[in-house]
Every structure is written in C-alpha cells, then in structure tokens.
Design a protein around this motif. Structure first.
Motif, PDB file in Angstrom:
ATOM      1  N   ALA A   1      41.673  35.246  36.520  1.00  0.00           N
ATOM      2  CA  ALA A   1      42.275  36.378  37.227  1.00  0.00           C
ATOM      3  C   ALA A   1      41.208  37.219  37.911  1.00  0.00           C
ATOM      4  O   ALA A   1      41.366  37.652  39.060  1.00  0.00           O
ATOM      5  N   SER A   2      40.102  37.451  37.200  1.00  0.00           N
ATOM      6  CA  SER A   2      39.012  38.237  37.772  1.00  0.00           C
ATOM      7  C   SER A   2      38.349  37.493  38.935  1.00  0.00           C
ATOM      8  O   SER A   2      38.019  38.102  39.964  1.00  0.00           O
ATOM      9  N   VAL A   3      38.149  36.175  38.775  1.00  0.00           N
ATOM     10  CA  VAL A   3      37.559  35.372  39.843  1.00  0.00           C
ATOM     11  C   VAL A   3      38.464  35.382  41.074  1.00  0.00           C
ATOM     12  O   VAL A   3      37.999  35.543  42.206  1.00  0.00           O
ATOM     13  N   ALA A   4      39.771  35.228  40.857  1.00  0.00           N
ATOM     14  CA  ALA A   4      40.719  35.248  41.979  1.00  0.00           C
ATOM     15  C   ALA A   4      40.678  36.586  42.705  1.00  0.00           C
ATOM     16  O   ALA A   4      40.735  36.637  43.941  1.00  0.00           O
ATOM     17  N   LEU A   5      40.555  37.661  41.950  1.00  0.00           N
ATOM     18  CA  LEU A   5      40.473  38.990  42.566  1.00  0.00           C
ATOM     19  C   LEU A   5      39.208  39.113  43.413  1.00  0.00           C
ATOM     20  O   LEU A   5      39.233  39.666  44.521  1.00  0.00           O
ATOM     21  N   SER A   6      38.100  38.593  42.903  1.00  0.00           N
ATOM     22  CA  SER A   6      36.833  38.649  43.649  1.00  0.00           C
ATOM     23  C   SER A   6      36.911  37.806  44.920  1.00  0.00           C
ATOM     24  O   SER A   6      36.399  38.200  45.977  1.00  0.00           O
TER      25      SER A   6
END
Length: 314
Positions: A18-23
């Motif tokens: 989720a964090s990678v997708a946000l970045s």
C-alpha cells in the motif's frame, strides 16, 4: 547547463504494498518517472546483457544488416529513426538499436524474432531471453502496483485483457561517442514520450538522459536524470496516460550526446494488440471528461511507429 534531477526511489522489495503504491502514485503525478531498486534482476545478468550488447554493436555493419528490422524485430541502423517527427532536422536520431519481441511460449507459436549467429555470439540469445523474462516479471509487478495506486484491483489490467497476448519488447541501444563529423545539431534520441504502458530502462552509467516535465512549456525546460547503479528508471507511457485521463503523465524525454559511447537497455510493456484503452471511470468526472477516444493498443502503436520510421511498421 541543465539541472540534475533526483527522481523518487521506489523499493520493489518492500512488503508494504500500500505504501509503495502510494509512492508510485505520487511519482507518476509529479514526474511520470521514478527509480526502481531491489527489483530482483541479478547484477551478473545485467552485466552480461551489456557485454553481449557491446559485442553485437561492435560487429561490422554488413553483419548487423543481415538482421535488419522486420516485423519490428532486429537491427535498426544509425539515423533510421526519428522519435520527434516535428524536429526541423532531416537527419534521424544518432543511435543504433536491436529489437526483441515476445518470446515463443510453446512449439505452436511462431518466434518472429531474429537472432545473431550462434557462431559469432554463442551466448547472446540465451542471455537476452533470460533478461527479457526477468524484466517482464518486474514490469508485471509494477503494473499491479499501478493498479493499486489507481484504487483498482491489483489484477485489473490482467482482467481487462492487457496481457492476454504478450506484446512487450526489449530494445538494446547504442549511442556512438564521436559525432563531430556531423554539421547538424543532432540528438541521440529526439524528444518523445514512450508509447505503451510503462518502460523499464537501465544504462551503463553514461549520462545523457533528460526529461521535460511540462510538455507545453515554451521554451522547454530540460533536466538531467542522475544515474543510480543497477537501478531501473521507470516511466509512464502514452497508453497509461490515456487510461488515467492524463492523471499519470507520459513525460517528454530525450538523450543528448555527451561525447562518450553510451549503451542502454529498454523494456517496453505494451498491452495486447486487441486491448481497448479508454479512460478509467475513476479518472474522469463531469468536470473532467475523457480527453481521448477509446483506441486499441495496436492501432495506437501502428500510428506512432509509422511517424517514427521511414519504412513504417515493418
């Protein structure tokens, strides 16, 4: 002199998807480009790909022309392509390249690729096929994260048929170092955006890649992309920009000559030929209607190739 741009760095080994997708979402909004580290492609394989690429481009022109581009596979000579069809110069881009298309998946499929002689380059085909498969794996992971970044199911693009028939291409590129004999000011790769979903690029460390974040700026402002050893530079292509109604930007970029020989390897993820690219419902509204009409991947790519090459789609 252009400023040096530090793009966002995405760590593919992170367990926090989720964090990678946000970045990735933010990187695609701001730049349309990002670095990818810890991608899982072995350092030794990358080194061997560049070594085999150098060997091929060092062959006599007569040997290379035996593999001249057919079915968009094989060798493209210096100046045969001009990625910016609006450029005022008549001369093409100062690079030579080699295209490798989808690999045959089973005995019933025709392998349209051309391969150098095993006597001249005995390891060449095996190395390139291995890299193709690993780059495809990485690219599919990024596409899954892009779907999450757009608040879609991670398998969204697979479900709509984007991968039903492989249409991805590996391209080896060689930019000569000495261009002093030419009177005209030329570029290694003239200003362009890539055509497909995303592109993965890795270089031998020689600079030259520049991006222009705002296509409509006049004059255009170009910034150098710094090199990170063994990292991929990933960028959004035109079809992903169309899917997202220009939310994710397919950024203008080019390669300028720097007086040194430059090698790079690009892997282009394209949707299947029949896949229809149309604005995602989440990317349009009454105040922001779709900017582009639906189009099949093949129809879009054929038109772009027709404009870039003197001999069209061959």
């Amino acid at each position: 002199m252009a400023s040096v741009l530090q793009l966002p760095i995405i760590d593919l080994s992170s367990q926090d998807r989720a964090s990678v997708a946000l970045s990735i979402h933010q990187a695609c909004l701001d730049y349309g480009f990002f670095y990818l580290i810890n991608h899982g492609v072995e350092d030794e394989l990358l080194e061997r790909v560049f070594d085999e690429s150098r060997k091929f481009f060092s062959l006599p022109i007569e040997e290379k022309m035996k593999l001249a581009r057919k079915e968009h596979r094989g060798y493209t000579a210096l100046y045969a392509e001009k990625l910016d069809p609006t450029a005022s110069t008549d001369i093409g881009d100062a690079k030579e390249s080699y295209y490798i298309g989808p690999l045959a998946g089973n005995a019933t499929e025709n392998d349209l690729n051309q391969w150098p002689s095993g006597e001249l380059l005995p390891s060449w085909r095996a190395i390139m096929e291995s890299f193709y498969k690993q780059a495809l794996r990485v690219g599919r992971q990024i596409i899954s994260l892009l779907a999450l970044a757009l608040n879609l199911d991670e398998n969204f693009f697979e479900k709509i048929g984007a991968f039903s028939k492989p249409s991805d291409f590996l391209r080896l590129l060689h930019y000569p170092g000495d261009l002093r004999s030419l009177d005209e000011e030329i570029l290694g790769a003239s200003a362009h955006s890539d055509w497909g979903m995303i592109t993965l690029l890795v270089t031998n460390g020689i600079p030259g890649l520049q991006i222009c974040k705002e296509k409509s700026d006049h004059p255009q402002v170009w910034e150098d992309v710094a090199h990170i050893d063994k990292a991929f530079v990933v960028n959004v292509g035109d079809l992903m920009e169309r899917w997202t109604n220009c939310l994710f930007r397919s950024t203008l970029h080019r390669v300028i000559p720097v007086g040194e020989e430059r090698y790079s390897v690009a892997f282009f993820l394209h949707p299947s030929d029949e896949c229809v690219v149309e604005c995602l419902p989440s990317c349009c509204s009454e105040s922001s209607p779709p900017r582009y009409h639906p189009i099949s991947s093949m129809d879009y790519l054929k038109e772009r190739v027709r404009l870039a090459y003197k001999d069209g789609f061959a």
